[in-house]
Design an enzyme around this catalytic site. Structure first.
Site, short mmCIF file in Angstrom:
data_model
loop_
_atom_site.label_atom_id
_atom_site.label_comp_id
_atom_site.label_asym_id
_atom_site.label_seq_id
_atom_site.Cartn_x
_atom_site.Cartn_y
_atom_site.Cartn_z
CG ASP A 35 -22.54 68.71 114.69
OD1 ASP A 35 -23.71 69.14 114.73
OD2 ASP A 35 -21.78 68.70 115.67
CE LYS A 56 -23.74 77.83 111.92
NZ LYS A 56 -22.68 78.56 112.55
CG MET A 168 -13.50 75.44 114.53
SD MET A 168 -14.78 75.55 115.82
CE MET A 168 -13.79 75.48 117.32
#
Lengths: 259, 259
Positions: A35, A56, A168
């Protein structure tokens, strides 16, 4: 299926906080699917494997979860030893459960290698114990990416009954704060924002719940961990002492002596 | 003070789940003060240090928290490198915060080395992700040693809003279950008791919340982790697949190749 997939937790950032098992799996890996949040410094641990980012990264979309499943299954069917490397622990907001289910359904042998989660390590490294006798005997970990993910849990939580840890959640920190204040938490409850934990660039904001919503991020744009609760008050003493200690330490954060 | 104290997490049991940093601290330690739950297999990692158990062991009382503080401070003042080794993570129910405060007050330099906590690792190794997209986006970790420690948190928790993980709660499992049922959790909510996690002797009980209170322990007298929530239903698929995978693995749980 001759291959094998290890869903491996990379810990909170410092390569020294990988487990022995994680290191061993990386050393033998043919393919490492990682990741974006995984430290590039880990790459030296898997010299023979191909490294491939599926997360991402600045400006790119990353792979869909289905595409990641297909990559894992395909590589395993080719007989490869695959490491699926995730920040923290693979089963704490890592979508590791979904990948494990896809592997099980495809008949691909796999294992989970638990890691040190940022939910407890980021606070600890800032001098914040998530539990502390006399202050609090439990903690709650929620995802802050959407209000629906944290509101039901936090709305029910009596003030100070547990330490609140949010991963997050920086974007929605004002909503988070207002949910807790609405539930009756004192505005002066200590709160922290921890960024780049377990790295030399670690930065934290320490303040009060009433200021959390408008707090300026020490590292704008970077992810981080939010902690709310009385235990955050210990950061004043323990964060400072520990900082001094780490400075005096002979080999902080280095991988050299393990190689 | 010339000495140094490292508060080190030993992880959930398997020596392979120690971090690189923990191993390095153990190798250089002059003195290791360990808890009863720490695996004796770790001793080979600190061949030069003296090992000293300060925890409760069969029939003995162990040391008071104050006595542990005095031992840590005294050894550090003698110039020793001390490792205070705790099961799991030192700041998750480990009283690490109290020891850190005592060290800070005495001017002894120290650090915290986070570990893999059983709160997430015991479920993961049994095939239970504590979070899972579509099922639950948070988890609660409470101590089950006393009703006052868990009742305020669990009474507020709406059914299925978060996975419930209880450490040290086997004795009070009937009370735990009744608090959740009283809050409106469905009696058929999947529940698990995990004992000797991260070891070859790992045993689990899988059932329903309504049976948790009277569940027979797989390992009577041993400690364990309780998990309640929809994610426990994944253990049926993921626990079995992973079990098969571990069997096929070349080097499970062994320290040999790191030495």
């Amino acid at each position: 299926v001759k291959g094998f997939v290890s869903l491996v937790g990379a810990g909170p950032g410092d390569p020294d906080l990988l487990t022995l098992k994680a290191v061993r799996r990386l050393r033998k890996a043919d393919l490492v699917l990682f990741d974006a949040l995984v430290s590039p410094r880990l790459r030296r641990l898997a010299p023979r494997g191909r490294w491939f980012c599926v997360g991402k990264r600045a400006g790119t979309l990353g792979f869909s979860q289905d595409a990641i499943h297909r990559l894992l299954i395909k590589a395993a069917r080719r007989g490869q030893r695959v490491v699926r490397l995730k920040g923290g622990d693979p089963f704490v907001f890592g979508r590791g459960g979904e990948e494990a289910l896809a592997l099980a359904a495809a008949g691909v042998p796999f294992e989970v290698v638990p890691g040190v989660t940022a939910a407890t390590a980021a606070p600890a490294l800032a001098g914040i114990p998530v539990t502390h006798r006399g202050l609090v005997s439990g903690f709650v970990v929620v995802s802050g990416h959407a209000e629906a993910a944290f509101r039901p849990v936090l709305e029910g939580l009596p003030p100070h009954a547990a330490t609140v840890v949010v991963l997050m959640g920086l974007t929605l920190r004002a909503t988070l704060a207002s949910v807790l204040l609405g539930r009756g938490w004192e505005p002066r409850t200590p709160a922290a924002i921890l960024q780049a934990a377990a790295s030399r660039g670690a930065r934290s904001w320490l303040g009060r719940l009433q200021e959390l919503g408008t707090a300026e991020l020490p590292l704008p744009g970077a992810p981080g961990t939010i902690v709310v609760g009385r235990v955050v008050s210990l950061a004043g003493v323990l964060g400072a002492s520990q900082g001094a200690a780490t400075g005096a330490d002979a080999e902080p954060g280095s991988l050299r002596s393990t190689r």
